[in-house]
Design a protein around this motif. Sequence first.
Motif, short mmCIF file in Angstrom:
data_model
loop_
_atom_site.label_atom_id
_atom_site.label_comp_id
_atom_site.label_asym_id
_atom_site.label_seq_id
_atom_site.Cartn_x
_atom_site.Cartn_y
_atom_site.Cartn_z
N GLU A 221 -30.29 128.26 -0.18
CA GLU A 221 -29.96 127.89 -1.56
C GLU A 221 -29.69 126.40 -1.68
O GLU A 221 -30.00 125.78 -2.71
N MET A 222 -29.13 125.81 -0.64
CA MET A 222 -28.84 124.38 -0.65
C MET A 222 -30.12 123.55 -0.58
O MET A 222 -30.10 122.34 -0.83
N GLY A 223 -31.22 124.18 -0.23
CA GLY A 223 -32.50 123.47 -0.16
C GLY A 223 -32.96 123.15 1.24
O GLY A 223 -34.07 122.64 1.43
N ALA A 224 -32.12 123.42 2.24
CA ALA A 224 -32.51 123.12 3.62
C ALA A 224 -33.63 124.06 4.06
O ALA A 224 -33.68 125.23 3.67
N ASN A 225 -34.50 123.56 4.92
CA ASN A 225 -35.57 124.39 5.47
C ASN A 225 -35.50 124.50 6.98
O ASN A 225 -36.39 125.09 7.60
N ALA A 226 -34.44 123.93 7.59
CA ALA A 226 -34.33 123.95 9.05
C ALA A 226 -32.86 123.97 9.46
O ALA A 226 -31.99 123.53 8.70
N TYR A 227 -32.64 124.41 10.68
CA TYR A 227 -31.27 124.64 11.19
C TYR A 227 -31.26 124.34 12.68
O TYR A 227 -32.17 124.74 13.41
N ARG A 228 -30.24 123.63 13.10
CA ARG A 228 -30.06 123.35 14.52
C ARG A 228 -28.90 124.18 15.06
O ARG A 228 -27.79 124.13 14.53
N GLU B 299 -36.89 122.52 -8.03
CA GLU B 299 -36.47 122.98 -9.34
C GLU B 299 -35.45 122.00 -9.93
O GLU B 299 -34.54 121.55 -9.23
N PRO B 300 -35.57 121.68 -11.20
CA PRO B 300 -34.62 120.72 -11.80
C PRO B 300 -33.17 121.18 -11.64
O PRO B 300 -32.85 122.35 -11.88
N MET B 301 -32.30 120.28 -11.20
CA MET B 301 -30.89 120.59 -11.03
C MET B 301 -30.05 119.37 -11.40
O MET B 301 -30.53 118.23 -11.37
N LEU B 302 -28.79 119.65 -11.72
CA LEU B 302 -27.87 118.57 -12.06
C LEU B 302 -26.45 119.05 -11.80
O LEU B 302 -26.10 120.18 -12.16
N HIS B 303 -25.66 118.19 -11.17
CA HIS B 303 -24.27 118.53 -10.86
C HIS B 303 -23.38 117.35 -11.24
O HIS B 303 -23.57 116.23 -10.74
N LEU B 304 -22.41 117.62 -12.12
CA LEU B 304 -21.48 116.61 -12.62
C LEU B 304 -20.10 116.82 -12.01
O LEU B 304 -19.61 117.96 -11.95
N PHE B 305 -19.48 115.75 -11.56
CA PHE B 305 -18.11 115.84 -11.05
C PHE B 305 -17.45 114.47 -11.16
O PHE B 305 -18.14 113.46 -11.28
N PRO B 306 -16.10 114.39 -11.17
CA PRO B 306 -15.15 115.50 -11.03
C PRO B 306 -15.00 116.28 -12.33
O PRO B 306 -15.62 115.96 -13.35
N ASN C 72 -32.03 115.73 -9.36
CA ASN C 72 -33.40 115.35 -9.02
C ASN C 72 -34.20 115.03 -10.28
O ASN C 72 -35.44 114.97 -10.25
N CYS C 73 -33.50 114.83 -11.39
CA CYS C 73 -34.15 114.43 -12.65
C CYS C 73 -34.44 112.93 -12.66
O CYS C 73 -33.87 112.16 -11.88
N ASP C 74 -35.31 112.53 -13.58
CA ASP C 74 -35.65 111.11 -13.72
C ASP C 74 -34.51 110.32 -14.34
O ASP C 74 -34.22 109.19 -13.93
N GLU C 75 -33.90 110.92 -15.37
CA GLU C 75 -32.86 110.23 -16.14
C GLU C 75 -31.72 111.20 -16.44
O GLU C 75 -31.92 112.42 -16.51
N TYR D 43 -33.21 114.67 -17.62
CA TYR D 43 -34.54 114.63 -18.22
C TYR D 43 -35.59 114.35 -17.14
O TYR D 43 -35.37 113.56 -16.23
N ILE D 44 -36.72 114.98 -17.29
CA ILE D 44 -37.92 114.67 -16.50
C ILE D 44 -39.06 114.41 -17.47
O ILE D 44 -39.35 115.27 -18.33
#
Length: 777
Positions: free
Chosen positions: A350-357, A584-591, A610-613, A650-651
């Motif tokens: 879910e975090m977007g990782a595709n590999a694990y050590r 996939e478009p995502m956005l996270h605002l904090f605090p 991962n949006c443009d603006e 926005y994209i």
Amino acid sequence: MRKTISMDKGWFFHLGDVAIDEAPDKCFAYRTAHTPRVLWGPASPGYDCRAEHWGNNGRPTTERWYPVDLPHDYLIEQEPKPENNASLGYFKYENAWYAKYFRVDPADENARITLLFDGVAAEADVYLNGTKLFHNSCAYTPFEVDITDFVFFDKDNKLAVYVQSGPFHQSWWYEGAGIYRHVWMRVTDTVAVDLWGVFAAPQKKTETLWDTEISTDLRNDGFSPRTVSLRSTVYDGEREVASVLTEGIPVPRKGKVSVMQSVEVENPALWELDAPHLYTVHTAVIEDGKAIDETDTTFGFRTLEYKPTGLYLNGKKIKINGVCSHQDFGLTGRAMPDNICRHKARLIKEMGANAYRTSHYPHTEAQMDAFDREGIMVMDETRFFESTRDGIEQLQTLIRRDRNHPCVIMWSMGNEEEYFTFPQGRKIFQTMYAAVKELDTTRPVTAAQSHDPFATQIFDICDIIGVNYNIEHMEKLHELYPDKCIYSSENCATYSARAGVVATRKGYLPDIYDQDTNLWFRGRQNSAKVISGIDWIAGGFQWIAIDHRGECNWPRLSSFSGAIDLYYQKKDAFYLNQSFWKSEPMLHLFPHMNLSGHEGEIISFWVYTNCDEVELYLDGKSLGRKTCERFSHCEWQVEYRAGSMRAVGYIDGKKVAEDAHETTKKAARLKLRLENADDIRANGQDVALFTCYCEDEDGRFVPDAEPTVHFECNYIGTLVGTGAVATDHTPPACPDRRLFAGLCSVAVKLTETEGKLTLYATADGLAPARLSVEVKK
């Protein structure tokens, strides 16, 4: 004939050593020179751990034994103390004893019978009926003990395990202690497929045709030679795809033989990251027309190429967006339930990782199975960089166990070994390299170099080059080894907190904002700009996916480098990684906007996207639209006041994502949610993982609520752990826990009883919470 029986239930446990006196006279000394040699003490048949603190022949003992089930980490039950070792999690490491009494079916008297221990921390001596059968020296590698010659069929057998957890520790940070993985009894015909004895290695021949070589190791533990046939059948689900039969195979008495077979498969479905298709090879050992042993092995079809330009999976260039991780679950320690391993894999995906050590040792089979099914590539690492007999055997066990997993894309011989720069290390690496290639030629051999990569003695031997940190030296290494694939085996290691409201907290907690610690430990953004931004770097493994115990300074008990905290709650860094790795478009605002006491102060509001603006609004008024750079963030300096904050992404000028927070009222009620509802069964093993949080009277999440909550559950489960922050020193088993930054995790181990599991949460001054879920077998 083959049976695999769980041995997890019904053990007895004693914490600490048990004093064992010398033989008191000639008779006792004489008897200990013969089998069985252990005549007194916890490993002896006469020492009855089942009696209520009474020993052999009814004599009272001072030792106390308690019933436990496996997996079991007895160290996690302690309260950490500051006088203990920081790197090991501030726990006092003690030795211990386990004992189990069991019966074996008389019908199996002519079978081969073994015990498979998936993992015991740290070292272990295994006894059966007073005979010491095995010593294991690695806390992370599984081991098999043959009990065929020593088992009783007409009375109880006594299995005893002495666990030694010091003084020399072999862990990277928190080690745990105990039989913390599963134990199995395996019953087979005396002629059978050996443990991890099947290796299916598909090779692509044309655009549509694959040739699958199947190597099968047979063993004969009987006293007479036998001749058998071997049938290997490949299945796609229930559908038979191909089959091959080899007849007239002689298997010498007390000996082994390897059989090579090959089948062709047309147009198989491939193991891809977004569609990880798996196949099964069914192996049958046949004698006189009857199958005397059968076993299934899962594998996948995929091509794997490493070039100076990067990694290619099934002919497509793939950037390794990886994370490192230890095997550690904050609520149960090293003893990770299988379904929590699967939950961990889903979180990482879910975090977007595709590999694990697998830092820095073999992880559980359940974890490897989860990566196969989730489509996550694995850098598989052995624990000891050693060419001793024991070191090579540990390495061989890892390779044999994991080589059928399509998720495994490389074998790592070690991490940050100073010996990598010594001539002795070069010799060790050569020996280990050769040992790997004897068992698997389909994957590259590598290692994680940190100490002065320009002085290394191993890079010319490595199939691919792994470099920990040292990002500033990547270009120079590429010039020195232009024909080799280079990747970052470890990077980042910057601290972050799980607390979207603590923008100004200082002291024992790190900041919530991504930042460089120093040139070596760069933030996630600056690490990604190099690793993901330079095309020929194959990718890398970020330190670290999830916080782990140890590697800490009092009062905190864990590392804070994870994108997910010790109790499997997402940090802001989780969403930063999504902004790097998700399409996939995502956005996270904090605090959050609950910052009472900071009115009038300038607060940094960040957006990971991962949006443009992104445009930011305070109480509906725009604070401006900003362009977002790749592998970075958008930031506004805002004079704080209570209200609402909203970010819109926005994209190409089109609104595609948003996130918003508003100042809440005080907490009014407790709430519960179940994090892994789709993966819990009434099997006596699974853990239901809950989150407790608070809402205000309007139903809004209150992120700064930190009440102390009492938890209880009904008879369908057992409360095994609660946790909120790694600065809380109360052991996880305590049912009372103060929330941190509005959240607390709760683990309930399910019984074998079907029904409605109910968790209750109560706190002074708040409306209680209750959550029920139906649990089936």
